[in-house]
Design a protein around this motif. Structure first.
Motif, PDB file in Angstrom:
ATOM      1  N   VAL A 122     -20.302  32.269  11.802  1.00  0.00           N
ATOM      2  CA  VAL A 122     -19.806  31.030  11.197  1.00  0.00           C
ATOM      3  C   VAL A 122     -18.282  31.069  11.236  1.00  0.00           C
ATOM      4  CG1 VAL A 122     -19.858  29.556   9.154  1.00  0.00           C
ATOM      5  CG2 VAL A 122     -21.786  31.042   9.655  1.00  0.00           C
ATOM      6  N   HIS A 152     -25.423  27.228   7.685  1.00  0.00           N
ATOM      7  CA  HIS A 152     -25.280  27.216   9.142  1.00  0.00           C
ATOM      8  C   HIS A 152     -26.606  27.588   9.810  1.00  0.00           C
ATOM      9  CE1 HIS A 152     -23.584  28.118  13.098  1.00  0.00           C
ATOM     10  NE2 HIS A 152     -24.142  29.317  13.031  1.00  0.00           N
ATOM     11  N   SER A 181     -23.984  21.467   9.570  1.00  0.00           N
ATOM     12  CA  SER A 181     -22.627  21.692  10.058  1.00  0.00           C
ATOM     13  C   SER A 181     -21.740  22.129   8.887  1.00  0.00           C
ATOM     14  CB  SER A 181     -22.078  20.419  10.701  1.00  0.00           C
ATOM     15  OG  SER A 181     -22.150  19.347   9.792  1.00  0.00           O
TER      16      SER A 181
END
Ligand code: UDP
Ligand code: MG
Length: 321
Positions: A155, A190, A195
């Protein structure tokens, strides 16, 4: 004990602000005043949910004394930790957008409009304390922790442990927290397919009260990172991990044993070879790993919890739901 009796006592607000608080008596009033001045400028309905995580000082009394019908208080019987407090706040919240912030005045409510703006673009927005106002004993380990977490989870954000975050309703509905997992919400979101964005936020030094976390959180954080990664990758198929390791070990053990067998047949004594011990050990440990994986499969199988999130379903559309 104060409890929320009725979830429908208020109309559904546009925005839910969730604040976990544990022994923050000196911060409550100022925090509320700052929040109020920002929220009353916004053209949105709101609720502020204080989750008192088992405070032993006057935190609860301070919140209760505030005169504002948009405030909800949930008080825990004892201190369960920030993740439990956030999780409870998520469940109680009803806003279309949800924002969490710390109750120690380190997070500035003036950032709320920026979170809302960014939430038009992302399902979840995480705050980034670019100039973190904490001692080096906190900021340095935190930097290492963030780099490692970023690397492992994939991420692309800079600050996982920021308490200041914004969510669209569906994200909080689909995330379950326990232990100290609040640090991994961006990774959990995630992995669920949401998003995740990031905005820089101003961070203030803590003036009143004490931080509830010390350096020990680094070790706990690393263990949690392992758990989170394992759960995400192998929760639904534990045999793939344990079985994989087990098969590699067992095959190595069997190969060693076969080699020794060959020597023995050709007349070489093998009774005092350390390799014999290694061969047997690897075969047995490998078999144990496979069994562990199978037990994992059994546990996963008996729990029929579907992990997928449906974005669109024409059946529901046809039935007007
Ligand atoms: N907090 C909580 N339960 C806990 C520990 C902390 O609700 O067991 C709250 C605390 O009151 C604060 C926020 O979580 O509102 C962040 O805690 P803290 O400021 O101690 O963390 P730091 O900023 O030092 O990382
Ligand atoms: Mg703090």
């Amino acid at each position: 004990m104060y409890s929320i009796q009725d979830d429908n006592i208020f109309n559904k607000p546009d925005l839910s602000i969730i604040i976990p608080v544990y022994d923050e008596e000196e911060n409550i009033v100022e925090l509320y005043e700052n929040l109020y001045s920002i929220l009353s400028e916004l053209d949105r309905t709101y609720e502020i949910i204080f989750v008192d995580d088992g405070s032993t000082d006057n935190t609860f009394q301070e919140i209760k004394a505030i005169q504002n019908s948009n405030i909800r208080i949930v008080r825990f019987q004892r201190n369960y930790g920030k993740a439990a407090a956030l999780s409870c706040g998520f469940r109680k919240s009803r806003g279309e957008f949800v924002i969490t912030l710390d109750g120690d005045l380190q997070d500035d409510p003036k950032e709320i409009p920026r979170f809302l703006e960014k939430l038009k673009e992302f399902d979840m927005v995480s705050g980034w304390k670019v100039k973190r106002q904490d001692p080096l004993s906190k900021t340095f380990p935190s930097k290492c922790f963030n780099k490692l977490t970023r690397l492992i989870t994939g991420v692309k954000i800079n600050d996982f442990n920021c308490g200041y975050k914004g969510y669209r309703r569906e994200v909080v509905k689909n995330i379950s927290l326990y232990g100290d997992f609040h640090r991994y919400i961006p990774a959990l979101a995630h992995w669920k397919g949401y998003s995740v964005g990031e905005i820089e936020v101003e961070h203030h030094p803590r003036i009143h009260g004490k931080s509830k976390y010390g350096v020990e959180r680094l070790l706990k954080g690393c263990l949690d990172l392992m758990t989170v990664t394992f759960l995400m990758l192998y929760k639904k198929r534990p045999l793939h991990m344990f079985g994989g390791i087990g098969l590699v070990l067992s095959f190595s053990g069997i190969a060693i044993s076969l080699y020794l067998l060959l020597l023995w047949i050709t007349g070489t004594p093998i009774g005092d070879r350390p390799l014999l011990m290694l061969g047997i050990l690897l075969t047995v440990i490998g078999a144990q790993f496979v069994s562990l994986g199978l037990i994992g499969e059994l546990i996963t199988n008996t729990r029929n919890n579907d992990d997928y999130i449906i974005k669109f379903d024409s059946y529901e559309l046809e039935n007007g739901r």
